[in-house]
Each structure stands twice: as structure tokens, then as C-alpha cells.
Design an enzyme around this catalytic site. Structure first.
Site, mmCIF file in Angstrom:
data_model
loop_
_atom_site.group_PDB
_atom_site.id
_atom_site.type_symbol
_atom_site.label_atom_id
_atom_site.label_comp_id
_atom_site.label_asym_id
_atom_site.label_seq_id
_atom_site.Cartn_x
_atom_site.Cartn_y
_atom_site.Cartn_z
ATOM 1 N N LYS A 1 13.873 35.267 -116.554
ATOM 2 C CA LYS A 1 14.364 35.963 -117.752
ATOM 3 C C LYS A 1 14.394 37.428 -117.371
ATOM 4 O O LYS A 1 13.381 38.117 -117.419
ATOM 5 C CB LYS A 1 13.406 35.714 -118.914
ATOM 6 C CG LYS A 1 14.065 35.702 -120.279
ATOM 7 C CD LYS A 1 14.744 36.995 -120.664
ATOM 8 C CE LYS A 1 13.781 38.018 -121.216
ATOM 9 N NZ LYS A 1 14.401 39.368 -121.342
ATOM 10 N N GLU B 1 0.577 55.444 -121.223
ATOM 11 C CA GLU B 1 1.663 55.353 -120.247
ATOM 12 C C GLU B 1 2.966 55.803 -120.911
ATOM 13 O O GLU B 1 3.351 55.284 -121.956
ATOM 14 C CB GLU B 1 1.818 53.907 -119.766
ATOM 15 C CG GLU B 1 2.872 53.758 -118.687
ATOM 16 C CD GLU B 1 3.146 52.302 -118.318
ATOM 17 O OE1 GLU B 1 3.382 51.488 -119.229
ATOM 18 O OE2 GLU B 1 3.130 51.980 -117.117
ATOM 19 N N CYS C 1 5.626 51.742 -112.263
ATOM 20 C CA CYS C 1 4.298 51.443 -112.803
ATOM 21 C C CYS C 1 3.197 52.118 -111.997
ATOM 22 O O CYS C 1 2.125 52.399 -112.507
ATOM 23 C CB CYS C 1 4.086 49.935 -112.821
ATOM 24 S SG CYS C 1 4.243 49.227 -111.175
ATOM 25 N N GLU D 1 1.518 41.607 -113.873
ATOM 26 C CA GLU D 1 1.530 42.987 -113.359
ATOM 27 C C GLU D 1 1.943 43.867 -114.529
ATOM 28 O O GLU D 1 3.087 43.819 -114.983
ATOM 29 C CB GLU D 1 2.504 43.106 -112.197
ATOM 30 C CG GLU D 1 2.028 42.320 -110.973
ATOM 31 C CD GLU D 1 2.987 42.360 -109.797
ATOM 32 O OE1 GLU D 1 2.839 41.504 -108.911
ATOM 33 O OE2 GLU D 1 3.862 43.232 -109.775
HETATM 34 P P1 NAD Z 1 8.441 44.963 -121.440
HETATM 35 O O1 NAD Z 1 7.082 44.392 -121.494
HETATM 36 O O2 NAD Z 1 8.997 45.612 -122.632
HETATM 37 O O3 NAD Z 1 9.501 43.824 -121.047
HETATM 38 C C1 NAD Z 1 9.384 43.070 -119.871
HETATM 39 C C2 NAD Z 1 10.061 41.729 -120.069
HETATM 40 O O4 NAD Z 1 9.348 40.974 -121.040
HETATM 41 C C3 NAD Z 1 11.501 41.826 -120.567
HETATM 42 O O5 NAD Z 1 12.266 40.863 -119.874
HETATM 43 C C4 NAD Z 1 11.364 41.464 -122.032
HETATM 44 O O6 NAD Z 1 12.532 40.890 -122.572
HETATM 45 C C5 NAD Z 1 10.254 40.435 -121.989
HETATM 46 N N1 NAD Z 1 9.520 40.248 -123.240
HETATM 47 C C6 NAD Z 1 9.251 41.166 -124.202
HETATM 48 N N2 NAD Z 1 8.524 40.600 -125.185
HETATM 49 C C7 NAD Z 1 8.312 39.303 -124.839
HETATM 50 C C8 NAD Z 1 7.622 38.218 -125.436
HETATM 51 N N3 NAD Z 1 6.972 38.333 -126.595
HETATM 52 N N4 NAD Z 1 7.616 37.028 -124.800
HETATM 53 C C9 NAD Z 1 8.239 36.895 -123.604
HETATM 54 N N5 NAD Z 1 8.920 37.874 -122.998
HETATM 55 C C10 NAD Z 1 8.949 39.081 -123.594
HETATM 56 O O7 NAD Z 1 8.437 45.938 -120.180
HETATM 57 P P2 NAD Z 1 9.607 46.910 -119.692
HETATM 58 O O8 NAD Z 1 9.735 48.002 -120.697
HETATM 59 O O9 NAD Z 1 10.794 46.092 -119.322
HETATM 60 O O10 NAD Z 1 9.001 47.497 -118.331
HETATM 61 C C11 NAD Z 1 8.194 48.638 -118.277
HETATM 62 C C12 NAD Z 1 6.731 48.257 -118.231
HETATM 63 O O11 NAD Z 1 6.505 47.401 -117.126
HETATM 64 C C13 NAD Z 1 5.799 49.429 -118.016
HETATM 65 O O12 NAD Z 1 4.664 49.278 -118.826
HETATM 66 C C14 NAD Z 1 5.396 49.302 -116.556
HETATM 67 O O13 NAD Z 1 4.173 49.889 -116.232
HETATM 68 C C15 NAD Z 1 5.364 47.835 -116.386
HETATM 69 N N6 NAD Z 1 5.512 47.467 -114.969
HETATM 70 C C16 NAD Z 1 4.402 47.056 -114.273
HETATM 71 C C17 NAD Z 1 4.496 46.753 -112.918
HETATM 72 C C18 NAD Z 1 3.284 46.363 -112.102
HETATM 73 O O14 NAD Z 1 3.453 45.971 -110.962
HETATM 74 N N7 NAD Z 1 2.090 46.453 -112.640
HETATM 75 C C19 NAD Z 1 5.726 46.832 -112.282
HETATM 76 C C20 NAD Z 1 6.834 47.249 -113.016
HETATM 77 C C21 NAD Z 1 6.715 47.554 -114.374
HETATM 78 O O1 6OD Z 2 6.121 46.776 -104.386
HETATM 79 C C1 6OD Z 2 5.876 45.824 -105.136
HETATM 80 O O2 6OD Z 2 5.706 44.668 -104.691
HETATM 81 C C2 6OD Z 2 5.776 46.052 -106.573
HETATM 82 N N1 6OD Z 2 5.420 44.994 -107.319
HETATM 83 C C3 6OD Z 2 6.041 47.271 -107.071
HETATM 84 C C4 6OD Z 2 5.952 47.608 -108.429
HETATM 85 C C5 6OD Z 2 6.527 48.731 -108.870
HETATM 86 C C6 6OD Z 2 6.421 49.115 -110.235
HETATM 87 O O3 6OD Z 2 7.226 49.787 -110.821
#
Ligand code: NAD
Ligand code: 6OD
Length: 494
Positions: free
Chosen positions: A186, A398, A296, A262
């Protein structure tokens, strides 16, 4: 493939059982380009019907040739996926640029090559990792042999964010497939492009139908939530916001579905006075402003030892002001827009809060002037603050924008205390020439990943993930196998 400058409007369909299909409901939603807010796509919104169809296709694939392939056959196919991504490199770059608006140079050098690399590394890991075995004594003296085998978990739900779409999706899809599972992706509603393109790649190289499926849609009460609640989904791997992770965990609880998360971060960069100053500036420029701060692992909190604080702030200000927002295809562009108007509202609300809470705005704090169509895009100025207490919202929450708050510190203990004073625990960057200090400090910081004198330097064999509210579990190398397989023990009485 539509070029970033064109305004061709694309139709993003689901990819289920090897076919591109429309939603049964006929419902679609819009994709707008971050650089100029032009309409560039209609995305089909998946509902229960599409999730059901994808689960059926994935289950059938597991019963078919995919489920019977040897590791060698499977991994040979994954190498072909990597090669096909590389062959269609320009298409992937264009798709991701259209979705995110980030500079082409970054796509070419970092984000798109990782798509191919993810498939290669996990093919190699799966081929080369042994399982354990124990010789067990028995009363009759003959003994027993215990050995473990790894089997795929089944159908994996892969829920993705928008900030590095291909990199983050394939970081999950590649190990899941290498381990013999089928997947239902998704993608984020903001970034349909590369997940869709990967469907074409899968067909081109002969990945059996139903092994890789994509259902587009939103989160709550849409494809995302339906996927997490589906009894035919064996496990869910999710990258995104901590709040969303909590909702997914609740949804998955009913079926006792395993999760790998993550999540968000509010990472600290610790800059000691003995550091290589230029390297610390260079690294902090990347860790604050890369991808317009939508990483992130980014360091929205910088702590700088007092003797170099003023110089550090002044130099970072000068460098931030030299960033060039612009069209992603222009080689001079060094800063892209935020992903959407909605996200810009969120980031600007923090710019406002910082002022209200009494920050010194060192630079930025608003919207840059952009010419022509770019004036409609979701641009914000790179922003640096000082002078806030640790309780201020821009220091605690964040933001996911091109901004940071910089605080001075006076001792190693204080630096460690400040870095750890957060609900998150994803990453840290430490800048120092004193290696003993680097080891000492790194061991005391409660995060999944610490970089010393670098940032976002990745070796895909290493454990990756977050502690505290930054995640559950570790992926990378052999750790990914822990999530994407079941380990079965077989005990043979000799
Ligand atoms: P988000 O949580 O808003 O959405 C992520 C995904 O989840 C989307 O595909 C969304 O449609 C889906 N989603 C939302 N609500 C849902 C539900 N109730 N059930 C199932 N799916 C659902 O995140 P975003 O805004 O797309 O991304 C930014 C966030 O992601 C930031 O907080 C960032 O720190 C985090 N992030 C973390 C990592 C990591 O490796 N830790 C990496 C990249 C991004
Ligand atoms: O490098 C990766 O494998 C990874 N998961 C990076 C995440 C980046 C976050 O924005």
C-alpha cells in the site's frame, strides 16, 4: 513516462495478480505535483474488494510455482528485478521526481540506486545465511539432531510512506520476496509512481503473478486499514508516523499478526568542539536539509559544544541560505519542496510556534519567492532556530521539514542527557575527533543507529530500526530474515 515539466495526467491503477486494474467502486483521488501543485494523476482508491482480490492473488501465488521455487531460482529472479530497475533507471527517476519534486541528482545518486541494491543484497543474504543446529544427548546414548529451517511467513502487508518511496518500499519488498513470501504494497497516497512501475518490472522479468501486488488508497477506512485487518495477511511491515503505527498495531492485534515498525524520530546531532569542523558542517547540512528535511533519520535537534557554538551557527546559516530551491531537473537545484500543501501547512505551523515560543530565527521561517508555476508549489525556507528551552514544541516534536534548533552544551554528560531526552530513539550523529569519546557517547545514546563522523551511511547488512517510540524490531541483513520467515525446528532422534 511523463516528464516532470509536462502536465500529462496519469491514471494509477492497482497491480493485482499481474494485471493493472481499476477500482470496483470507480473512486479515484488526485495526485498533485509538489513543485507547482499541478494535477499529475488520478489514483484509484482501493477498498475491501481490491484488498480481498490482492490477498487471494497472493495466496494463490504462494500455492503455485513461486511457493515451490528453490532459493537459487527465487534469488536469480530478484537479480533480474534489480537489473531491470537499472535498465529503466530514467523512468524510475522521472516517476519519483514527479511524485516528490526532489532534485534529480539526489534521485540518481542515492534513492533510485538503492531500489536495485535492496534486491541484490537480500538475494545474497538469503543464499548465504545458515540456520542453527544442535546435537542433543539422549538417555540411550544415540542422541538427537536438532536443526532449524526457515519458511516464508506467507502474505506480507507492506505499508509505505512518501519520503523515499522506492528506497523504503523495496527495503521491505526485497527481503520479503527473497524469503519466499508474497507481498501486498500500500504505497503512500502521495507517491503512487514507483510502486506502480515496479509492477511492470515484475512482469517483465517473470516474477509469477500475484507475488507482488499493489493496492493504492488512503489509510483509515481505506486500503491501508483494510490490509492491516485482513485475516489473510500474515504480517505487516510499516514505515511511517508513530501515531499510525499505534493504529496499525491495534488493527493487527485481532489476528495476532506480527509487525515490524520503522516510525518517527527527533534525532540529535552532537557536535563536539574537537570535531573536524568542515565535516560536521557538511554532515549537518545533509542531516538537516536532505530531501527538504523529510528523512526520518534527520537531525532536527543539533547540540554544539559551547566553544564552537557561535561559529557553527553562523556557518550553518550561511550554508543554509546558499541552498537553491528550484526545478528538480535543474542541476543547480539543491533543495526540493515539501511533499504537499497539507504538509507545508504543518511545517509552517511549527515555524509559527517557534516564533510564538520565543525562538531566535537565525534564518528562514517562511516561504521562499519562487517564479512562474513554481510559485504554486509547496516550498518552505530552510530554517534554523536557537534560544528555545528543551520543552519547546519544535525541540520535542517531529516536524519533518528543512529545519533545526541548535542548543549549546558544556559537557559530554550534558550532551548525552540532551540527546536522550525524547520519546523517540531512531538515530544520532556524533561529530568528534576523539574516538574514545565517540565510542563512549554512542553506547550511552538510546537509539537504533549512531553514526560517528557521518550520517545516513548505510551498509544493508547491518541492523536498522528504532528504540522507544521510533519502532519495533530490526531489519537489514539477517535481521530481516527474522521478520520475513518462520523458523521451524526439526528434532531427529538418531
Ligand atoms: P503516515 O504514517 O502518515 O503514512 C504512512 C502510510 O500509512 C501511508 O501509506 C498511509 O496511507 C498509511 N496509513 C495511514 N493511516 C493508516 C491506518 N490507520 N491503517 C493503515 N495504514 C495507514 O506517514 P507519512 O507521513 O507517509 O511518512 C512520514 C513519517 O514516516 C514520519 O513520521 C517519518 O519519521 C516516518 N518514517 C520513518 C522511517 C524509519 O525508518 N523509521 C522511514 C521513513 C519515514
Ligand atoms: O536506509 C534505509 O534502509 C532506510 N530504511 C532509511 C530510512 C529513511 C527514512 O527516511
Amino acid at each position: 513516462m511523463s516528464s516532470e515539466r509536462s502536465t500529462a495526467v496519469r491514471d494509477f491503477r492497482h497491480f493485482i495478480g499481474g494485471e493493472f486494474i481499476a477500482s470496483e467502486s470507480g473512486r479515484t483521488f488526485e495526485k498533485r505535483r509538489p513543485t507547482d501543485n499541478a494535477l499529475v494523476g488520478h489514483i484509484h482508491e482501493g477498498g475491501q474488494a481490491e484488498v480481498d482480490a490482492a490477498v487471494r492473488a497472493a495466496r494463490e501465488a504462494m500455492q503455485g510455482p513461486w511457493g515451490r521455487m528453490t532459493v537459487e531460482q527465487r534469488t536469480a529472479l530478484l537479480y533480474k528485478v534489480a537489473d531491470e530497475i537499472t535498465r529503466r533507471f530514467d523512468d524510475f527517476v522521472a516517476a519519483e521526481m514527479a511524485d516528490t519534486g526532489q532534485p534529480k541528482s539526489m534521485m540518481e545518486h542515492a534513492f533510485i540506486p538503492r531500489g536495485a541494491a535492496n534486491f541484490k543484497i537480500f538475494a545474497d543474504v538469503v543464499k548465504n545465511v545458515a540456520t542453527e543446529s544442535f546435537q542433543t544427548p539422549t538417555p540411550d546414548g544415540a542422541g538427537a539432531l536438532n536443526y532449524a529451517i526457515r519458511v516464508p511467513k506467507g502474505v506480507i502487508g507492506v505499508i509505505c510512506p512518501w519520503n523515499a518511496p522506492l528506497l523504503l518500499m523495496t527495503w521491505k519488498v526485497a527481503p520479503a520476496l527473497a524469503c519466499g513470501n508474497a507481498v501486498i504494497v500500500k504505497p503512500s497516497e502521495e507517491t503512487p509512481g514507483t510502486a506502480t512501475l515496479l509492477g511492470e518490472v515484475m512482469n517483465a522479468v517473470g516474477i509469477p503473478k500475484g507475488v507482488y501486488n499493489v493496492v493504492h488508497g488512503l489509510g483509515p477506512n481505506s486500503a491501508g486499514e483494510f490490509l492491516t485487518r485482513h485475516s489473510g495477511v500474515s504480517a505487516i511491515t510499516f514505515t511511517g508516523e508513530t501515531r499510525t503505527g499505534a493504529a496499525i498495531m491495534k488493527a493487527g492485534a485481532d489476528g495476532i499478526r506480527d509487525v515490524s515498525f520503522e516510525l518517527g524520530g527527533k534525532n540529535a546531532g552532537l557536535v563536539f568542539a574537537d570535531c573536524d569542523f568542515d565535516a560536521a558542517i557538511e554532515g549537518s547540512m545533509r542531516s538537516v536539509f536532505l530531501n527538504c528535511g523529510q528523512v526520518c533519520l534527520g537531525t532536527e535537534r543539533l547540540y554544539v559544544e559551547r566553544p564552537i557554538f557561535d561559529r557553527f551557527v553562523a556557518t550553518l546559516k550561511e550554508r543554509a541560505e546558499a541552498l537553491k530551491p528550484g526545478h528538480p531537473e535543474d542541476r543547480a537545484t539543491t533543495l526540493g519542496p515539501l511533499i504537499s500543501q497539507e504538509h507545508r501547512q504543518k511545517v509552517l505551523s511549527y515555524y509559527e510556534k517557534a516564533r510564538a515560543e520565543g525562538a531566535t530565527v537565525v534564518t528562514g521561517g517562511g516561504i521562499p519567492e519562487m517564479s512562474g508555476d513554481l510559485g504554486q508549489g509547496s516550498w518552505v525556507q530552510p530554517t534554523i532556530w536557537t534560544g528555545l528551552p528543551e520543552t519547546a514544541s519544535v525541540v520535542r516534536e517531529e516536524i519533518f521539514g528543512p529545519c533545526c534548533h541548535i542548543t549549546p552544551f558544556d559537557s559530554e554528560d550534558e550532551a548525552v542527557r540532551l540527546a536522550n531526552d525524547t520519546q523517540y530513539g531512531l538515530s544520532t550523529a556524533i561529530w568528534t575527533r576523539d574516538l574514545s569519546r565517540a565510542h563512549r557517547v554512542a553506547a550511552r545514546i538510546d537509539v537504533g543507529i549512531t553514526w560517528v563522523n557521518s550520517w545516513f551511511l548505510r551498509d544493508l547488512r547491518t541492523p536498522f530500526g528504532g528504540s522507544k517510540q521510533s519502532g519495533i524490531g530490526r531489519e537489514g541483513g539477517v535481521h530481516s530474515l527474522e521478520f520475513y520467515t518462520e523458523l521451524r525446528n526439526i528434532c531427529v532422534k538418531l
